[in-house]
Design a protein around this motif. Structure first.
Motif, mmCIF file in Angstrom:
data_model
loop_
_atom_site.group_PDB
_atom_site.id
_atom_site.type_symbol
_atom_site.label_atom_id
_atom_site.label_comp_id
_atom_site.label_asym_id
_atom_site.label_seq_id
_atom_site.Cartn_x
_atom_site.Cartn_y
_atom_site.Cartn_z
ATOM 1 N N LEU A 1 0.847 -1.187 0.000
ATOM 2 C CA LEU A 1 0.000 0.000 0.000
ATOM 3 C C LEU A 1 0.884 1.239 0.000
ATOM 4 O O LEU A 1 2.081 1.154 0.318
ATOM 5 N N PRO A 2 0.336 2.406 -0.339
ATOM 6 C CA PRO A 2 1.173 3.616 -0.401
ATOM 7 C C PRO A 2 1.952 3.915 0.876
ATOM 8 O O PRO A 2 3.059 4.444 0.823
ATOM 9 N N ILE B 1 8.126 -0.786 2.320
ATOM 10 C CA ILE B 1 9.010 -1.951 2.453
ATOM 11 C C ILE B 1 8.174 -3.207 2.700
ATOM 12 O O ILE B 1 7.224 -3.192 3.477
ATOM 13 N N PHE B 2 8.552 -4.299 2.039
ATOM 14 C CA PHE B 2 8.038 -5.632 2.345
ATOM 15 C C PHE B 2 9.101 -6.279 3.204
ATOM 16 O O PHE B 2 10.278 -6.312 2.823
ATOM 17 N N TYR B 3 8.726 -6.759 4.375
ATOM 18 C CA TYR B 3 9.753 -7.308 5.252
ATOM 19 C C TYR B 3 9.422 -8.722 5.724
ATOM 20 O O TYR B 3 8.765 -8.927 6.728
ATOM 21 N N PRO B 4 9.886 -9.731 4.987
ATOM 22 C CA PRO B 4 9.833 -11.086 5.514
ATOM 23 C C PRO B 4 10.885 -11.224 6.615
ATOM 24 O O PRO B 4 11.851 -10.453 6.663
ATOM 25 N N LEU C 1 14.460 -9.083 6.248
ATOM 26 C CA LEU C 1 14.941 -8.556 4.980
ATOM 27 C C LEU C 1 14.052 -7.363 4.649
ATOM 28 O O LEU C 1 12.838 -7.423 4.845
ATOM 29 N N TRP C 2 14.637 -6.296 4.157
ATOM 30 C CA TRP C 2 13.861 -5.130 3.756
ATOM 31 C C TRP C 2 13.870 -5.063 2.237
ATOM 32 O O TRP C 2 14.871 -4.713 1.621
ATOM 33 N N VAL C 3 12.745 -5.417 1.649
ATOM 34 C CA VAL C 3 12.598 -5.436 0.202
ATOM 35 C C VAL C 3 11.794 -4.194 -0.189
ATOM 36 O O VAL C 3 10.626 -4.075 0.207
ATOM 37 N N PRO C 4 12.383 -3.261 -0.932
ATOM 38 C CA PRO C 4 11.626 -2.075 -1.344
ATOM 39 C C PRO C 4 10.369 -2.482 -2.114
ATOM 40 O O PRO C 4 10.375 -3.446 -2.892
ATOM 41 N N ALA C 5 9.290 -1.747 -1.888
ATOM 42 C CA ALA C 5 8.006 -2.064 -2.520
ATOM 43 C C ALA C 5 8.145 -2.206 -4.027
ATOM 44 O O ALA C 5 7.518 -3.086 -4.629
ATOM 45 N N GLU C 6 8.962 -1.390 -4.643
ATOM 46 C CA GLU C 6 9.109 -1.451 -6.102
ATOM 47 C C GLU C 6 9.824 -2.719 -6.574
ATOM 48 O O GLU C 6 9.779 -3.054 -7.756
#
Length: 120
Positions: free
Chosen positions: A33-34, A38-41, A91-96
């Motif tokens: 979402l806006p 970050i997507f963080y598994p 892990l910090w995965v950028p949303a993009e």
């Protein structure tokens, strides 16, 4: 089961996010979402349980812990973030990057835990 080519990750989530994973055929995480840059598994199940049980369940009524495998060489681009004690690792995965990340998931995303909010 993890082999040398994959990394096992866990993701705590609520029912809305899990419904979107289910809609993907258990193959992908939904776009962020806006207000979620970050997507963080997370890197261990105990930490995922703590988030699902102590945060998702009270907020959403239920929290889930999921487990999935990702191409190990691919995820090396995301340095491990220690966000608390020695086992609080993400892990910090950028949303993009999430579309590319999803393409590197190996096998299905599995629900391995469910935690319900305690009722008074």
């Amino acid at each position: 089961m993890t082999d040398l080519k994959t990394l096992t990750l866990w993701r705590p989530c609520g029912p809305a996010e899990l419904a979107l994973v289910r809609e993907s055929g258990w193959a992908a995480w939904p776009p962020r979402l806006p207000d979620q840059p970050i997507f963080y598994p997370v890197l261990n199940e105990d930490y995922a349980v703590k988030i699902a049980r102590d945060w998702n369940a009270p907020r959403d009524g239920v929290g889930y812990v999921t487990r999935f495998e990702v191409d190990g060489a691919f995820v090396e681009r995301y340095p491990v973030q220690q966000v608390g004690g020695s086992t609080i690792l993400e892990l910090w995965v950028p949303a993009e990057d999430l579309g590319d990340f999803n393409r590197h998931i190996n096998g299905p995303i599995e629900v391995v835990g469910e935690y319900r909010a305690e009722t008074p």
